[in-house]
Design an enzyme around this catalytic site. Structure first.
Site, mmCIF file in Angstrom:
data_model
loop_
_atom_site.group_PDB
_atom_site.id
_atom_site.type_symbol
_atom_site.label_atom_id
_atom_site.label_comp_id
_atom_site.label_asym_id
_atom_site.label_seq_id
_atom_site.Cartn_x
_atom_site.Cartn_y
_atom_site.Cartn_z
ATOM 1 N N CYS A 162 -11.507 -3.343 54.296
ATOM 2 C CA CYS A 162 -10.210 -2.782 54.686
ATOM 3 C C CYS A 162 -10.075 -1.285 54.405
ATOM 4 C CB CYS A 162 -9.098 -3.532 53.970
ATOM 5 S SG CYS A 162 -9.271 -5.316 54.064
ATOM 6 N N HIS A 294 -1.147 0.647 51.204
ATOM 7 C CA HIS A 294 -2.013 -0.398 51.723
ATOM 8 C C HIS A 294 -1.151 -1.619 52.053
ATOM 9 C CE1 HIS A 294 -5.777 -2.226 52.656
ATOM 10 N NE2 HIS A 294 -5.621 -3.189 51.769
ATOM 11 N N GLU A 305 -0.528 -2.300 43.663
ATOM 12 C CA GLU A 305 -0.401 -0.966 44.248
ATOM 13 C C GLU A 305 0.823 -0.234 43.703
ATOM 14 O OE1 GLU A 305 -0.741 1.227 48.591
ATOM 15 O OE2 GLU A 305 -0.398 -0.936 48.529
ATOM 16 N N LYS A 326 1.976 -2.198 58.006
ATOM 17 C CA LYS A 326 1.379 -3.507 58.295
ATOM 18 C C LYS A 326 2.448 -4.544 58.603
ATOM 19 C CE LYS A 326 -2.970 -3.121 55.659
ATOM 20 N NZ LYS A 326 -2.846 -1.759 55.120
ATOM 21 N N HIS A 331 -2.480 -6.347 59.681
ATOM 22 C CA HIS A 331 -3.590 -5.736 58.956
ATOM 23 C C HIS A 331 -4.784 -5.624 59.897
ATOM 24 C CE1 HIS A 331 -6.378 -4.546 56.018
ATOM 25 N NE2 HIS A 331 -6.019 -5.317 54.997
ATOM 26 N N PHE A 390 -11.201 -5.386 49.841
ATOM 27 C CA PHE A 390 -11.963 -6.413 49.154
ATOM 28 C C PHE A 390 -13.298 -5.805 48.721
ATOM 29 C CE2 PHE A 390 -10.172 -10.582 51.180
ATOM 30 C CZ PHE A 390 -9.071 -10.480 50.364
#
Length: 402
Positions: A162, A294, A305, A326, A331, A390
């Site tokens: 990502c 994010h 975050e 998002k 995403h 990830f």
């Protein structure tokens, strides 16, 4: 060190087939997440996504091109065409030889892979199309962009889940800032909304069945999207000499690795990337007005975050605006940072902060100004764009108003 500016932007994503349509949707807080329209959707437990609707490949590409271009490559070429046209750059001579392409993707040609797995394993066919490998490889989009626009310098693909787009754009920024290349075409693309792609994500149990609600106490997971964002990064004096319109300045970036867990995010790893971007940009934290988060809508990401932002910005965190687009487009995995950079451009150029839609109930662990549900007018000097992947791979970009 040379200054780096953005002179072109292009996109196709669930909110729009170009930049103006996308920014209009962001200003209106429109949602591009809807029921999936695809084969075997009844076999999926997750049946929503941010699909690019109303897109017909035949209207953009001929049959020979379609046989070569996976959907993610098609998206890339469409976005690149818009970005390069806006920039006005013509790649020839020495400029072509020194300029490059760095793009991000996580899965590459997954639609092609999915279709051909079906052909071989489900339908029992013993032969596949001879272009399957060049169609599904992760560097296909990058290679086709370089070929179509005669870009002959440093060109490659970054795959870091990502964070792929932000890593790609950070590297492109480095090439221009160092003098290695006067112009870089950069960004990212993803089209993972195929049966196998969604089925794989279902296994992680991080997906929402109804909506993406970042930072809301009622959030219940992420929603996949697809699309591309492409930009022209250019050396400032080169852009000024040819009279190019400057959309924003890229001032710094940083990367970090959590080195802790393959899926769980790290507060300290994210904070190191944010601090690093501020340091690289020589940017005082009090000058940052907006962060494109994010913000995946998962319980773990959002609170981690917010904690990282609070750690870095201290008391100034209460005066920051931080939103996740998002919530509108889903995403986009390896392409997500590129499309989200458009929200930073809109904030810096137009003074409009994209909202976090779907926000229902405050979460004490996400107690920041997340610009809930409605866009906001605000004049800002600088913005950050976060991407945390990830594998614990983080990349943050810093931008300033031109």
């Amino acid at each position: 060190m040379r200054r780096v500016v953005i002179t072109g932007a292009g996109t196709i994503n669930p909110l729009g087939h170009d930049v103006p349509a996308t920014l209009e949707a962001m200003r209106e807080g429109r949602c591009g997440i809807a029921p999936l329209d695809m084969r075997d959707v009844d076999r999926l437990s997750i049946r929503i996504g941010g699909q690019v609707k109303g897109y017909e490949p035949e209207t953009r590409f001929n049959r020979q091109q379609i046989s070569l271009y996976d959907r993610y490559t098609q998206f890339t070429l469409i976005a690149a065409e818009e970005a390069i046209a806006q920039s006005g750059v013509v790649f020839d001579g020495d400029l072509a030889a020194r300029s490059g392409v760095v793009l991000g993707t996580s899965g590459g040609g997954l639609t092609t892979q999915d279709e051909n797995y079906r052909a071989v394993y489900e339908e029992g066919k013993n032969r596949v199309h001879p272009f399957v490998v060049p169609k599904l490889m992760n560097n296909a989009a990058c290679s086709h962009v370089s070929m179509q626009w005669n870009i002959q310098g440093p060109s490659f693909t970054v795959a870091s889940a990502c964070a792929s787009s932000n890593h790609a754009m950070g590297l492109a920024f480095s090439f221009v800032r160092s003098g290695m290349a006067p112009v870089m075409v950069t960004g990212g693309s993803e089209s993972m909304l195929c049966f196998g792609g969604i089925k794989a994500w279902e296994g992680l149990r991080v997906m929402s069945k109804d909506a993406c609600r970042p930072f809301s106490a009622t959030r219940n997971g992420m929603v996949q999207g697809e699309g591309a964002g492409v930009f022209v990064f250019e050396e400032y004096e080169h852009a000024r000499a040819r009279g190019a319109e400057i959309l924003a300045e890229v001032t710094g970036y940083a990367m970090s690795s959590d080195a802790s867990d393959i899926v769980m995010p790290s507060r300290t790893g994210a904070a190191r990337a944010i601090r690093g971007a501020l340091s690289d940009a020589r940017l005082d934290r009090d000058r940052v007005g907006y962060i494109n988060a994010h913000g995946t809508g998962t319980a773990a990401n959002d609170k981690t975050e917010c904690a990282a932002v609070s750690d870095v910005f201290g008391p100034h965190a209460d005066r920051l605006m931080i939103s996740s687009t998002k919530s509108m487009h889903g995403h986009l995995i390896g392409g997500t940072g590129a499309v989200e950079l458009l929200a930073c451009l809109m904030a810096l150029r137009d003074g409009v902060i994209a909202p976090t839609i779907g926000y229902e109930e405050p979460d004490p662990e996400c107690a920041l100004d997340v610009v809930p549900n409605t866009a906001r007018e605000a004049r800002i000097e600088a913005a950050l764009s976060n991407a945390f992947a990830f594998g614990g791979l983080n990349a943050v970009l810093a931008l300033a108003r031109a």
